[in-house]
Design a protein around this motif. Sequence first.
Motif, short mmCIF file in Angstrom:
data_model
loop_
_atom_site.label_atom_id
_atom_site.label_comp_id
_atom_site.label_asym_id
_atom_site.label_seq_id
_atom_site.Cartn_x
_atom_site.Cartn_y
_atom_site.Cartn_z
N UNK A 140 139.03 70.66 -38.36
CA UNK A 140 139.70 70.85 -39.65
C UNK A 140 140.11 69.50 -40.24
N UNK A 141 140.58 68.59 -39.38
CA UNK A 141 140.97 67.26 -39.84
C UNK A 141 139.78 66.51 -40.41
N UNK A 142 138.62 66.60 -39.74
CA UNK A 142 137.43 65.91 -40.22
C UNK A 142 136.97 66.49 -41.56
N UNK A 143 136.95 67.82 -41.66
CA UNK A 143 136.51 68.46 -42.90
C UNK A 143 137.45 68.12 -44.05
N UNK A 144 138.76 68.16 -43.79
CA UNK A 144 139.74 67.84 -44.83
C UNK A 144 139.60 66.39 -45.29
N UNK A 145 139.42 65.48 -44.33
CA UNK A 145 139.25 64.07 -44.68
C UNK A 145 137.98 63.86 -45.49
N UNK A 146 136.89 64.54 -45.09
CA UNK A 146 135.63 64.42 -45.82
C UNK A 146 135.79 64.90 -47.26
N UNK A 147 136.53 66.01 -47.45
CA UNK A 147 136.74 66.52 -48.80
C UNK A 147 137.55 65.55 -49.64
N UNK A 148 138.59 64.96 -49.06
CA UNK A 148 139.42 64.01 -49.79
C UNK A 148 138.64 62.74 -50.13
N UNK A 149 137.83 62.27 -49.19
CA UNK A 149 137.01 61.08 -49.45
C UNK A 149 136.01 61.37 -50.57
N UNK A 150 135.39 62.55 -50.51
CA UNK A 150 134.45 62.92 -51.57
C UNK A 150 135.13 62.97 -52.92
#
Length: 389
Positions: free
Chosen positions: A315-325
């Motif tokens: 979940x942390x990886x997915x959330x970070x990826x969304x924020x970076x995008x």
Amino acid sequence: MSGLLYLAWRHARAHGARTALLILCIALALWVPLTAGVLARRYNTDLRARANSTPLLIGAPGNRYDLTLAALYFRPSERIETISYRALDELQAENRATCIPLHQRFTARGFPVVATSIEYAEFRDLRLAEGSDPLRIGACTLGATVAEDLGLKSGDFLYSDPTELYDIARPPALKMRISGVYAKTGGPDDGAVFCDVRTAWVLEGIAHGHVEAEEIDEALVLSRTDDSVSVSGALIEYAEVTEANEASFHYHGDTSLLPLTAVLAVPRSTKDATLLKSGVNARMPLQAVTPSAVIDDLLGVVFRVKAFFDLVGLFLVVTTAALVGLVFLLSSRLRTAEMRTLDRIGAPRSAARTLIALEVVGTLVVAACLSVSATALTLRFLPDLVASF
């Protein structure tokens, strides 16, 4: 392409704070699950290897996890009951296994004192880096980590830790002569102090010796007669086994009742292992456990908990990826004028997309490298949890 790489680099430098923040966020999101996964695999392998190399443990009825962790990894536990030395004699009389006594209830400078026999060193393949095995009462041999941390070597002395500092009824600390140092093994044996089981009984206060009257410090004498001397135990800082008093050490009571915390049994065959384990659990007031099965059960619980944290990491990886995008999307909207300039100077229509992609890939590559480096440093400097499990 080289021109676009240069532009991507210049843009990252021009917005250094934002770029650094993105890299740190991505690296942290990758570091947590990466490090947890590597550590889990390492500890799983090391724990199972130690357990798989130990065929059978026999101890007092009770918590099998406490018995296994104490006997294999020298983890102290006040809940472990002792068994009598008679049990070791009865197990040896069955002639189905090599039985190795274990006594582990004391510490020396914070390190566990493991009282056993010479067969333990042979079973664990402990090689001497210097000196000899602890064959005499009052002698000890250090694991490699103990010797390194304390700066001790053969011929030096090591004091046991008093169990109750202000209880004069308890035996004092024991001054043990270091007979040798074992070579490094990379396991729990490196962090232990080994001695003979007779030394453990001295630490228990069950065995004691006598000294000649002229050797007693007059400050300790309470009363003196022609054939006896009364000494104040409160003033004795430590006990010591020397060549002069070693022969006088003895036990009061039935020696078959002297305590052990466990017996490590090495059966001669699979059939002997089955018969010995079933016989112990059926007839004797003891329990026999297979360490590999106990560790499998324990790790099964641990890895069920780890599965939950793996989901949290995902979940942390997915959330970070969304924020970076989102950050790069908003950045591209704000750079409309810059992209229009590229079009006016004749750059290909794909140049704008390629420039953004280079920035994204560069950020991810740097973050991944940072994450891998952080994981390597963590594994390098993190204490060996298996050796002190």
